[in-house]
Enzyme design. Structure first.
Site, PDB file in Angstrom:
ATOM      1  N   TRP A  96       0.245  59.686  34.172  1.00  0.00           N
ATOM      2  CA  TRP A  96      -0.070  60.524  35.323  1.00  0.00           C
ATOM      3  C   TRP A  96       0.913  61.683  35.442  1.00  0.00           C
ATOM      4  O   TRP A  96       0.683  62.624  36.201  1.00  0.00           O
ATOM      5  CB  TRP A  96      -0.069  59.694  36.598  1.00  0.00           C
ATOM      6  CG  TRP A  96       1.278  59.110  36.945  1.00  0.00           C
ATOM      7  CD1 TRP A  96       1.882  58.051  36.344  1.00  0.00           C
ATOM      8  CD2 TRP A  96       2.168  59.549  37.971  1.00  0.00           C
ATOM      9  NE1 TRP A  96       3.105  57.808  36.923  1.00  0.00           N
ATOM     10  CE2 TRP A  96       3.296  58.704  37.922  1.00  0.00           C
ATOM     11  CE3 TRP A  96       2.117  60.565  38.921  1.00  0.00           C
ATOM     12  CZ2 TRP A  96       4.375  58.856  38.799  1.00  0.00           C
ATOM     13  CZ3 TRP A  96       3.192  60.710  39.789  1.00  0.00           C
ATOM     14  CH2 TRP A  96       4.300  59.872  39.721  1.00  0.00           C
ATOM     15  N   ASP A  97       2.021  61.618  34.669  1.00  0.00           N
ATOM     16  CA  ASP A  97       2.979  62.729  34.623  1.00  0.00           C
ATOM     17  C   ASP A  97       2.265  64.053  34.363  1.00  0.00           C
ATOM     18  O   ASP A  97       2.640  65.096  34.911  1.00  0.00           O
ATOM     19  CB  ASP A  97       3.977  62.538  33.470  1.00  0.00           C
ATOM     20  CG  ASP A  97       4.651  61.196  33.440  1.00  0.00           C
ATOM     21  OD1 ASP A  97       4.205  60.283  34.146  1.00  0.00           O
ATOM     22  OD2 ASP A  97       5.632  61.068  32.682  1.00  0.00           O
TER      23      ASP A  97
ATOM     24  N   GLU B  90       7.987  52.087  40.619  1.00  0.00           N
ATOM     25  CA  GLU B  90       7.657  50.825  39.956  1.00  0.00           C
ATOM     26  C   GLU B  90       8.608  49.691  40.339  1.00  0.00           C
ATOM     27  O   GLU B  90       8.451  48.559  39.859  1.00  0.00           O
ATOM     28  CB  GLU B  90       7.655  51.032  38.441  1.00  0.00           C
ATOM     29  CG  GLU B  90       6.544  51.959  37.976  1.00  0.00           C
ATOM     30  CD  GLU B  90       6.989  52.874  36.851  1.00  0.00           C
ATOM     31  OE1 GLU B  90       7.872  52.481  36.071  1.00  0.00           O
ATOM     32  OE2 GLU B  90       6.462  53.996  36.775  1.00  0.00           O
TER      33      GLU B  90
ATOM     34  N   GLN C  65      12.223  55.890  41.606  1.00  0.00           N
ATOM     35  CA  GLN C  65      11.984  57.325  41.524  1.00  0.00           C
ATOM     36  C   GLN C  65      11.290  57.786  42.790  1.00  0.00           C
ATOM     37  O   GLN C  65      10.727  56.981  43.531  1.00  0.00           O
ATOM     38  CB  GLN C  65      11.109  57.650  40.319  1.00  0.00           C
ATOM     39  CG  GLN C  65       9.696  57.088  40.417  1.00  0.00           C
ATOM     40  CD  GLN C  65       8.983  57.029  39.091  1.00  0.00           C
ATOM     41  OE1 GLN C  65       9.353  56.264  38.216  1.00  0.00           O
ATOM     42  NE2 GLN C  65       7.960  57.850  38.943  1.00  0.00           N
TER      43      GLN C  65
END
Length: 779
Positions: free
Chosen positions: A360-361, A487, A592
């Site tokens: 998805w980056d 995550e 993140q």
């Protein structure tokens, strides 16, 4: 020269001096690609080397995924990018001694990656163990304008009298590469993955064709040469199944040179036959020779001149950061320029990291840059997603859902993640694809793409949310049991990022169907379904902790115990390699930016006061165990008035690979972090937002910078923004007038520049990071 060996220069990445221990890193930073072909920056002589690699976008080998226990819905097969036939090798023997940088001495050596010429240049003076001296100059490119072509110009000059040289130009398949995983399944997939189908050579040309054992993909690679050498030279060519070699033996008098231009061509397909691929490669070689080296160079520079005209970011006041930003822009362009019908992998084509997968980056970090600078490449990346829609719909059926479930990681559109909390539960990927689609449509007005791909992408991703979520007794629309960007908090209820992005997805899908009712009917969307989307969006649950005055990253997140940051040794980061996931899942610790990313992408859903409070709260919990974090934290730090912190995070994002901050650059560059560097400049210090397709700016720069300027394209109009300490100036470089806003005040940008004052920055309360995890302060 800093301690990494790179010299600071605004338009080049130059490394002076020989450091063989640094080859793993420099082979990634000096990699060349056009999005279709990628060649790591190895020495032409083949050895010494760190990790050789030549990659074709989308070309992979299949392998079984390992599970301790099987589970329904687990993907069965993984995909691993293949190191294909290496055409970069040009071995050299000087009076029977192999030119090898591990032996003899190199009193002068430098390599230069030139962001304007799009080439990698190398100059080496080498003294053999017996004292013979030669100068080697090479320059290579992977063509932006001839998609299937790469080329190397290689010169050897004697420095101390006449000399006997033997040059061997190779095409080498199944070359041995060091083991990079302990997983025997991956090792098996990468052990001689190519099976020979064809090998032929004639004159100075050779072609090798292979297929992969398990995935059955076919490829061909070819080489041809132009050679300039004295009349007494000898030349021969030979082939084996995995090797083609042109050998040139020649005596070079003092004052003359041996010059070889090597043209390479690559092609692959899952459908086309070996003879067809052979013909494609031979045709590309013929075209390359007809074009010639000098014209390839000229076209490469012209292509990049056009790119820099639309995409350059100029920074006055920090020379290293200026270099790093252009390095980032250049490599993102290389990753996405000519991928066309393929994905943009997380490492681009610079290394084998993440097995060559796209995440998805791409949609969240890379496509914003491409949308506003190289929109054709953004469109191609979204077309690739659309081409995999059938696989995404099948995955949704497998998981008992409607619509489309796009993979968390993949090469060809099939889910390849054996980590089920992400591969199965990271449903936000669909909303990320939808957001990128909506952004592209708003920024370009591309009606053809909307009709062919855009509406269907928005509809099928929207259908997932009304299937996955539900209304509770209070009327809220809940999306439970999902994993957001963080995550370290997996399979949670009502992740704010997921819910807000789903909300936008639902609204955008309903609006698209309203714009194109005929297409909506073809897709089976009726008024009732569109109403369900709007209702779900209107009642979306967004968790908020009233006692703390902050949003919860997901339900009950702020009630969890806080991670013991002070008791965590520095060497235990990243945490996922040293602590069990179950412990991470039940603690307040963020891998993140997650909710902070939501505040950037859905800033229209938060008040300014909420942004300040949320940023401070989550800044104290975010450990940045992902390269995707610093750029987002930079953007939001700038918005809430933490300019020094934003500057620190911008430098961290920009220098992730040049300083090897995650100690893994040998496996390839972090393309999303590099794209995030643009994001931190343009959306952070430039304050650019595009909510609802409306372009606004709220620029402010840190005191260390004299000014920051950037260019971007909106609906075909090119604009230039120049930000200084007290003012910002907007210029229309080409195209029709554009409606913009500056710190909340709208204006029309036409043929006359517009200069506006920048409001005084309110005093911001300092924020803290987890113990030991503050970014390096930039002076």
């Amino acid at each position: 020269m800093d301690d990494k060996g790179y010299e600071i220069s605004p338009w080049q990445l130059r490394w002076r001096g020989l450091d063989l221990e640094a080859l793993h890193a420099t082979e990634s930073t000096f990699a060349l690609s056009n999005g279709h072909i990628g060649i790591r920056g190895t020495f032409e002589e083949g050895e010494p080397r760190g990790l050789p690699g030549t990659y074709l976008n989308g070309f992979y080998e299949q392998r079984p995924l390992p599970y301790a226990e099987a589970g329904y819905g687990y993907p069965e097969d993984g995909q691993t990018v293949v190191n294909v036939t290496d055409g970069s090798i040009i071995r050299l023997l000087v009076e029977d001694e192999p030119m090898d940088m591990r032996y003899g001495s190199a009193p002068a050596h430098e390599r230069v990656l030139d962001f304007r010429s799009g080439t990698l240049r190398r100059t080496t003076e080498w003294t053999s163990p017996t004292g013979r001296r030669v100068r080697i100059h090479s320059e290579r490119l992977v063509s932006f304008t001839s998609r299937a072509v790469a080329a190397i110009h290689y010169e050897v000059e004697p420095l101390d009298g006449d000399i006997e040289l033997v040059l061997q130009s190779d095409l080498l398949a199944n070359e041995h590469i060091p083991a990079r995983t302990d997983d025997p399944r991956v090792a098996a997939a990468l052990d001689s993955p190519l099976v020979s189908d064809f090998a032929a050579a004639h004159d100075f040309k050779a072609v090798l064709a292979h297929h992969t054992r398990a995935s059955g993909l076919r490829m061909a690679a070819g080489m041809d040469h132009e050679i300039d050498y004295p009349a007494n030279g000898r030349c021969s060519i030979e082939t084996e199944e995995d090797l083609a070699r042109l050998t040139v033996a020649v005596d070079i008098p003092q004052g003359e040179r041996l010059r070889v231009t090597k043209y390479l061509a690559y092609g692959w397909s899952a459908r086309r036959s070996t003879p067809a691929l052979r013909g494609q490669v031979e045709g590309a070689l013929a075209g390359a020779l007809e074009t010639g080296w000098e014209t390839l160079l000229k076209r490469q520079r012209e292509y990049l001149d056009a790119f820099w005209e639309t995409a350059d970011v100029e920074i006055d006041g920090d020379a290293e950061l200026q270099q790093a930003v252009r390095f980032a822009l250049f490599h993102v362009l290389q990753a996405g320029a000519r991928g066309e019908s393929r994905a943009i992998p997380a490492k681009g084509l610079t290394g084998p990291g993440y097995d060559g997968h796209a995440f998805w980056d791409t949609e969240t970090f890379v496509l914003p840059l491409l949308t506003y600078t190289v929109p054709d490449s953004a469109r191609d990346a979204l077309r690739w997603r659309h081409s995999t829609l059938d696989k995404a719909k099948n995955r949704a059926v497998q998981l008992g859902q409607a619509g489309a479930v796009f993979p968390w990681r993949s090469i060809d559109g099939e889910e390849c993640s054996g980590y089920w909390p992400a591969g199965t539960a990271a449903f936000h990927v669909g909303a990320d694809v939808a957001a990128a689609t909506s952004r592209y449509l708003a920024a370009t007005g591309d009606e053809e793409f909307e009709a062919e791909c855009g509406v269907e992408l928005l509809v099928e991703t929207a259908r997932l949310w009304t299937s996955l979520g539900h209304h509770n007794a209070q009327g809220e629309f809940r999306i439970d049991g999902v994993t957001g960007p963080d995550e370290y908090t997996a399979v949670a209820d009502n992740n704010v990022f997921t819910n807000l992005m789903a909300q936008k997805n639902l609204h955008d899908a309903a609006a698209a169907c309203e714009r194109r009712p005929g297409l909506a009917r073809e897709l089976g969307v009726d008024d009732e379904e569109a109403a369900l989307w709007r209702d779900a969006a209107e009642h979306m649950r967004i968790p908020f902790d009233d006692a703390l005055g902050v949003h919860q990253q997901s339900d009950a997140f702020t009630h969890h115990a806080e991670w013991d940051f002070e008791g965590t040794p520095p060497e235990h980061y990243p945490l996922l390699l040293h602590y069990p996931y179950f412990d991470l899942y039940r603690k307040q610790v963020v891998k993140q930016a997650d909710l902070v990313l939501a505040m950037y992408l859905r800033g229209d859903a938060f008040t300014h006061e909420q942004k300040i409070a949320n940023f401070a709260y989550y800044e104290a919990l975010t450990v940045r165990d992902s390269s995707l974090s610093a750029c987002v934290q930079s953007v939001m730090a700038a918005e809430v008035g933490q300019l020094q912190l934003a500057y620190d995070y911008l430098a961290e994002a920009a220098l992730t690979d040049l300083h090897d901050l995650h100690a893994n650059v040998e496996n390839g560059l972090h393309i999303a972090s590099l794209a995030g560097t643009w994001m931190a400049c343009v959306a952070g210090f430039g304050g650019m937002r595009d909510h609802g397709g409306n372009i606004s700016f709220a620029p402010r720069i840190p005191p260390q910078l004299v000014n920051l300027s950037f260019r971007m394209t909106v609906r075909g109009s090119q604009i230039h923004v120049d930000v200084r300490a007290k003012t910002a100036t907007y210029r229309l470089l080409s195209g029709e007038p554009v409606q913009l806003a500056h710190h909340g005040n709208s204006f029309t940008l036409d043929s006359f520049p517009v200069t506006r004052p920048i409001p005084e920055l309110p005093i911001a309360t300092p924020v803290r990071q987890p113990y030991g995890r503050a970014p390096v302060r930039r002076g």
